[in-house]
Design an enzyme around this catalytic site. Structure first.
Site, mmCIF file in Angstrom:
data_model
loop_
_atom_site.group_PDB
_atom_site.id
_atom_site.type_symbol
_atom_site.label_atom_id
_atom_site.label_comp_id
_atom_site.label_asym_id
_atom_site.label_seq_id
_atom_site.Cartn_x
_atom_site.Cartn_y
_atom_site.Cartn_z
ATOM 1 N N PRO A 136 0.823 -1.213 0.000
ATOM 2 C CG PRO A 136 -0.804 -1.576 1.603
ATOM 3 C CD PRO A 136 0.503 -2.101 1.117
ATOM 4 C CD GLU A 137 2.757 3.069 -4.365
ATOM 5 O OE1 GLU A 137 2.789 4.250 -4.782
ATOM 6 O OE2 GLU A 137 3.007 2.093 -5.097
ATOM 7 C CG HIS B 140 -4.386 -15.094 6.962
ATOM 8 N ND1 HIS B 140 -3.547 -16.178 7.131
ATOM 9 C CD2 HIS B 140 -4.989 -15.258 5.754
ATOM 10 C CE1 HIS B 140 -3.634 -16.959 6.065
ATOM 11 N NE2 HIS B 140 -4.492 -16.433 5.221
ATOM 12 N NE ARG C 104 1.547 -11.944 0.249
ATOM 13 C CZ ARG C 104 1.606 -11.322 -0.925
ATOM 14 N NH1 ARG C 104 2.379 -10.246 -1.047
ATOM 15 N NH2 ARG C 104 0.920 -11.748 -1.951
#
Length: 284
Positions: free
Chosen positions: A2-3, A95, A115
Protein backbone atom coordinates in the site's frame (compact mmCIF):
# COMPACT_ATOMS: atom_id res chain seq x y z
CA UNK A 1 2.57 -2.67 -0.92
CA UNK A 2 0.00 0.00 0.00
CA UNK A 3 1.12 3.53 -0.84
CA UNK A 4 -0.10 6.90 0.42
CA UNK A 5 -3.68 6.82 -0.97
CA UNK A 6 -4.36 3.32 0.34
CA UNK A 7 -2.98 4.11 3.80
CA UNK A 8 -4.87 7.41 3.91
CA UNK A 9 -8.13 5.59 3.15
CA UNK A 10 -7.47 3.35 6.15
CA UNK A 11 -6.54 6.33 8.34
CA UNK A 12 -9.82 8.06 7.54
CA UNK A 13 -11.74 4.93 8.47
CA UNK A 14 -9.90 4.62 11.77
CA UNK A 15 -10.51 8.29 12.54
CA UNK A 16 -14.22 7.70 12.05
CA UNK A 17 -14.60 4.47 13.99
CA UNK A 18 -12.08 4.36 16.86
CA UNK A 19 -11.37 7.96 17.92
CA UNK A 20 -12.21 8.44 21.61
CA UNK A 21 -12.92 4.75 22.25
CA UNK A 22 -11.30 2.96 25.19
CA UNK A 23 -9.73 -0.48 24.78
CA UNK A 24 -11.18 -3.05 27.18
CA UNK A 25 -9.27 -6.11 25.99
CA UNK A 26 -6.42 -6.93 23.61
CA UNK A 27 -5.87 -10.39 22.16
CA UNK A 28 -2.57 -11.07 20.33
CA UNK A 29 -3.02 -14.19 18.23
CA UNK A 30 0.37 -14.21 16.49
CA UNK A 31 3.62 -12.92 18.06
CA UNK A 32 5.02 -11.64 14.76
CA UNK A 33 2.25 -9.05 14.64
CA UNK A 34 3.86 -7.26 17.61
CA UNK A 35 7.49 -8.30 17.05
CA UNK A 36 8.66 -4.67 17.10
CA UNK A 37 7.27 -4.21 20.61
CA UNK A 38 9.94 -4.19 23.29
CA UNK A 39 8.66 -6.82 25.71
CA UNK A 40 6.61 -8.63 23.08
CA UNK A 41 2.93 -9.50 23.27
CA UNK A 42 2.59 -9.19 27.09
CA UNK A 43 4.00 -5.66 27.04
CA UNK A 44 1.84 -4.63 24.07
CA UNK A 45 -1.29 -6.01 25.73
CA UNK A 46 -0.52 -4.29 29.03
CA UNK A 47 0.11 -0.92 27.37
CA UNK A 48 -3.00 -1.02 25.19
CA UNK A 49 -5.51 -2.33 27.73
CA UNK A 50 -7.37 0.68 29.11
CA UNK A 51 -5.87 3.07 26.54
CA UNK A 52 -8.11 5.57 24.76
CA UNK A 53 -7.46 6.10 21.05
CA UNK A 54 -6.84 9.63 19.83
CA UNK A 55 -7.15 10.87 16.24
CA UNK A 56 -5.46 8.56 13.73
CA UNK A 57 -2.46 10.14 11.98
CA UNK A 58 -0.36 9.27 8.94
CA UNK A 59 3.02 10.15 7.48
CA UNK A 60 3.67 8.60 4.11
CA UNK A 61 2.87 4.90 4.45
CA UNK A 62 2.91 4.82 8.26
CA UNK A 63 -0.15 5.01 10.49
CA UNK A 64 -0.27 5.79 14.18
CA UNK A 65 -2.84 6.60 16.83
CA UNK A 66 -2.05 8.53 20.05
CA UNK A 67 -2.81 6.37 23.10
CA UNK A 68 -1.85 8.66 25.96
CA UNK A 69 0.67 11.33 26.88
CA UNK A 70 3.93 10.68 25.09
CA UNK A 71 2.93 7.41 23.41
CA UNK A 72 1.36 6.25 20.17
CA UNK A 73 0.40 2.92 18.65
CA UNK A 74 2.16 2.70 15.31
CA UNK A 75 1.00 0.42 12.53
CA UNK A 76 2.56 -0.62 9.24
CA UNK A 77 0.48 -2.66 6.83
CA UNK A 78 3.41 -4.30 5.09
CA UNK A 79 2.37 -6.31 2.03
CA UNK A 80 -0.96 -7.64 3.25
CA UNK A 81 -1.93 -5.98 6.54
CA UNK A 82 -5.53 -4.92 7.11
CA UNK A 83 -7.10 -2.92 9.93
CA UNK A 84 -10.76 -3.88 9.96
CA UNK A 85 -13.64 -2.55 12.05
CA UNK A 86 -15.96 -5.51 12.55
CA UNK A 87 -19.09 -6.43 14.45
CA UNK A 88 -18.07 -8.86 17.22
CA UNK A 89 -20.50 -11.41 15.77
CA UNK A 90 -18.56 -11.59 12.48
CA UNK A 91 -16.47 -14.80 12.38
CA UNK A 92 -12.73 -14.38 12.80
CA UNK A 93 -10.73 -13.87 9.62
CA UNK A 94 -8.33 -16.69 8.69
CA UNK A 95 -5.28 -14.50 9.25
CA UNK A 96 -6.48 -12.53 12.27
CA UNK A 97 -3.41 -11.48 14.29
CA UNK A 98 -4.59 -8.93 16.89
CA UNK A 99 -8.05 -8.08 18.21
CA UNK A 100 -9.10 -4.99 20.18
CA UNK A 101 -12.38 -5.08 22.09
CA UNK A 102 -13.76 -1.78 23.36
CA UNK A 103 -15.42 -0.75 26.59
CA UNK A 104 -18.57 0.32 24.73
CA UNK A 105 -19.08 -3.25 23.45
CA UNK A 106 -19.60 -2.03 19.89
CA UNK A 107 -17.53 -2.85 16.82
CA UNK A 108 -14.06 -4.21 17.47
CA UNK A 109 -10.79 -3.46 15.68
CA UNK A 110 -8.95 -6.35 14.04
CA UNK A 111 -5.46 -6.49 12.57
CA UNK A 112 -5.40 -9.12 9.83
CA UNK A 113 -2.16 -9.96 8.01
CA UNK A 114 -1.72 -12.96 5.74
CA UNK A 115 2.04 -12.59 5.18
CA UNK A 116 2.86 -11.11 8.62
CA UNK A 117 5.20 -8.46 7.17
CA UNK A 118 3.21 -5.68 8.86
CA UNK A 119 2.87 -5.07 12.56
CA UNK A 120 1.77 -2.98 15.53
CA UNK A 121 3.76 -1.48 18.42
CA UNK A 122 3.41 1.13 21.15
CA UNK A 123 6.23 3.68 20.88
CA UNK A 124 7.37 6.87 22.50
CA UNK A 125 6.30 9.99 20.64
CA UNK A 126 8.22 13.15 19.87
CA UNK A 127 8.02 15.50 22.88
CA UNK A 128 5.77 18.54 22.48
CA UNK A 129 4.43 17.17 19.19
CA UNK A 130 0.66 17.77 18.79
CA UNK A 131 0.50 14.85 16.33
CA UNK A 132 2.30 12.52 18.80
CA UNK A 133 4.61 11.39 15.99
CA UNK A 134 6.46 8.19 16.98
CA UNK A 135 10.19 8.78 17.41
CA UNK A 136 11.05 5.93 15.01
CA UNK A 137 9.43 7.68 12.02
CA UNK A 138 10.20 11.30 12.85
CA UNK A 139 12.91 11.30 10.14
CA UNK A 140 10.43 10.46 7.37
CA UNK A 141 9.57 13.41 5.14
CA UNK A 142 6.09 14.83 4.89
CA UNK A 143 4.05 13.78 1.87
CA UNK A 144 2.62 15.84 -1.00
CA UNK A 145 -0.89 15.87 0.49
CA UNK A 146 0.30 17.20 3.85
CA UNK A 147 -0.65 20.90 4.13
CA UNK A 148 2.76 21.55 5.73
CA UNK A 149 4.69 20.04 2.82
CA UNK A 150 7.26 22.61 1.62
CA UNK A 151 7.13 22.65 -2.18
CA UNK A 152 10.08 25.01 -2.59
CA UNK A 153 12.34 23.02 -0.27
CA UNK A 154 11.43 19.78 -2.01
CA UNK A 155 12.15 21.15 -5.48
CA UNK A 156 15.51 22.51 -4.36
CA UNK A 157 16.46 19.25 -2.65
CA UNK A 158 15.30 17.15 -5.62
CA UNK A 159 17.44 19.09 -8.12
CA UNK A 160 20.44 18.99 -5.77
CA UNK A 161 20.44 15.19 -5.49
CA UNK A 162 22.84 13.19 -7.64
CA UNK A 163 20.48 10.42 -8.61
CA UNK A 164 17.70 9.60 -11.05
CA UNK A 165 14.16 10.88 -10.74
CA UNK A 166 12.36 7.65 -9.82
CA UNK A 167 14.93 6.80 -7.16
CA UNK A 168 14.34 10.27 -5.72
CA UNK A 169 10.57 9.83 -5.68
CA UNK A 170 10.97 6.63 -3.66
CA UNK A 171 13.33 8.25 -1.14
CA UNK A 172 11.11 8.54 1.94
CA UNK A 173 13.47 11.06 3.55
CA UNK A 174 12.88 13.41 0.61
CA UNK A 175 9.18 12.85 -0.03
CA UNK A 176 7.05 10.16 1.62
CA UNK A 177 4.12 8.06 0.51
CA UNK A 178 5.16 7.58 -3.13
CA UNK A 179 5.79 3.97 -4.10
CA UNK A 180 6.34 2.13 -7.36
CA UNK A 181 2.79 2.54 -8.68
CA UNK A 182 2.37 6.27 -8.13
CA UNK A 183 5.97 7.02 -9.15
CA UNK A 184 5.31 5.46 -12.56
CA UNK A 185 1.97 7.25 -12.86
CA UNK A 186 3.45 10.65 -11.91
CA UNK A 187 6.36 10.25 -14.33
CA UNK A 188 4.01 9.26 -17.16
CA UNK A 189 1.90 12.35 -16.56
CA UNK A 190 5.01 14.55 -16.43
CA UNK A 191 6.47 12.90 -19.58
CA UNK A 192 9.69 12.07 -17.74
CA UNK A 193 11.73 8.89 -18.10
CA UNK A 194 12.41 7.09 -14.83
CA UNK A 195 16.20 7.30 -15.39
CA UNK A 196 16.20 11.05 -15.98
CA UNK A 197 18.93 12.62 -13.77
CA UNK A 198 17.40 14.84 -11.10
CA UNK A 199 20.11 17.47 -11.66
CA UNK A 200 18.84 17.93 -15.24
CA UNK A 201 15.33 18.94 -14.14
CA UNK A 202 14.42 22.60 -14.33
CA UNK A 203 12.47 24.09 -11.44
CA UNK A 204 9.28 24.23 -13.57
CA UNK A 205 9.71 20.55 -14.51
CA UNK A 206 10.22 19.58 -10.87
CA UNK A 207 7.20 21.63 -9.82
CA UNK A 208 5.08 20.01 -12.53
CA UNK A 209 6.18 16.52 -11.42
CA UNK A 210 5.20 17.33 -7.84
CA UNK A 211 1.80 18.59 -8.97
CA UNK A 212 1.22 15.42 -11.00
CA UNK A 213 2.11 13.31 -7.96
CA UNK A 214 -0.51 15.21 -5.96
CA UNK A 215 -3.10 14.92 -8.71
CA UNK A 216 -2.70 11.18 -9.23
CA UNK A 217 -2.87 10.46 -5.49
CA UNK A 218 -5.91 12.70 -5.08
CA UNK A 219 -7.59 10.82 -7.94
CA UNK A 220 -6.73 7.49 -6.32
CA UNK A 221 -8.08 8.65 -2.96
CA UNK A 222 -11.38 9.59 -4.58
CA UNK A 223 -12.02 5.95 -5.53
CA UNK A 224 -10.53 4.26 -2.47
CA UNK A 225 -6.98 3.65 -3.72
CA UNK A 226 -5.53 0.91 -5.92
CA UNK A 227 -6.39 -2.76 -5.34
CA UNK A 228 -4.99 -5.54 -7.49
CA UNK A 229 -6.19 -8.32 -5.18
CA UNK A 230 -8.17 -8.82 -1.98
CA UNK A 231 -5.25 -8.00 0.32
CA UNK A 232 -5.67 -4.21 0.29
CA UNK A 233 -9.06 -3.11 1.67
CA UNK A 234 -10.39 -0.25 3.77
CA UNK A 235 -11.60 -0.68 7.37
CA UNK A 236 -14.95 -1.97 6.08
CA UNK A 237 -13.30 -4.62 3.91
CA UNK A 238 -13.91 -2.81 0.61
CA UNK A 239 -11.40 -2.63 -2.25
CA UNK A 240 -10.31 0.50 -4.12
CA UNK A 241 -10.88 0.99 -7.84
CA UNK A 242 -8.05 3.20 -9.12
CA UNK A 243 -6.45 0.23 -10.93
CA UNK A 244 -9.02 0.89 -13.67
CA UNK A 245 -7.60 4.37 -14.24
CA UNK A 246 -3.86 3.65 -14.25
CA UNK A 247 -2.14 5.13 -17.30
CA UNK A 248 1.21 3.32 -17.10
CA UNK A 249 1.61 0.86 -14.22
CA UNK A 250 0.65 -2.71 -15.13
CA UNK A 251 -0.23 -1.81 -18.75
CA UNK A 252 2.66 -3.47 -20.60
CA UNK A 253 1.82 -3.85 -24.29
CA UNK A 254 -1.31 -1.71 -24.07
CA UNK A 255 -1.46 1.56 -26.06
CA UNK A 256 -0.35 4.77 -24.38
CA UNK A 257 -3.45 6.87 -23.73
CA UNK A 258 -1.63 9.94 -25.12
CA UNK A 259 0.11 8.70 -28.27
CA UNK A 260 -0.91 5.08 -28.81
CA UNK A 261 2.61 3.64 -28.50
CA UNK A 262 2.64 0.33 -26.55
CA UNK A 263 3.59 0.77 -22.90
CA UNK A 264 6.84 -0.96 -21.98
CA UNK A 265 7.97 -2.62 -18.78
CA UNK A 266 11.62 -2.59 -17.72
CA UNK A 267 13.30 -4.34 -14.80
CA UNK A 268 14.36 -1.74 -12.23
CA UNK A 269 15.85 -2.28 -8.76
CA UNK A 270 14.16 -5.68 -8.30
CA UNK A 271 10.90 -4.09 -9.40
CA UNK A 272 9.36 -3.00 -12.69
CA UNK A 273 9.04 0.40 -14.32
CA UNK A 274 6.23 1.04 -16.78
CA UNK A 275 6.62 3.87 -19.29
CA UNK A 276 5.82 5.09 -22.79
CA UNK A 277 8.98 4.97 -24.92
CA UNK A 278 7.71 7.82 -27.07
CA UNK A 279 6.29 10.20 -24.49
CA UNK A 280 9.02 9.47 -21.93
CA UNK A 281 12.26 9.55 -23.89
CA UNK A 282 15.23 7.85 -22.28
CA UNK A 283 18.07 10.25 -21.35
CA UNK A 284 21.18 10.18 -23.54
Amino acid sequence: MPELPEVEVVRRGLARWITGRTVAEVEVLHPRAVRRQVGGAPDFTARMTGATFGQAQRRGKYLWVPVGAGFSMIGHLGMSGQLLVQDPAVPDETHLRVRFRFADGARELRFVDQRTFGGLAVEEAEPDDPESTPVSIAHIARDPLDPRFDDGAFITALRAKRTTVKRALLDQTLISGVGNIYADESLWRAKLHYERPTASLTRPQAALLLQHARDVMDAALAVGGTSFDSLYVNVNGESGYFSRDLDAYGREGEPCRRCGTPIRRAAWMNRSSYFCPRCQRAPR
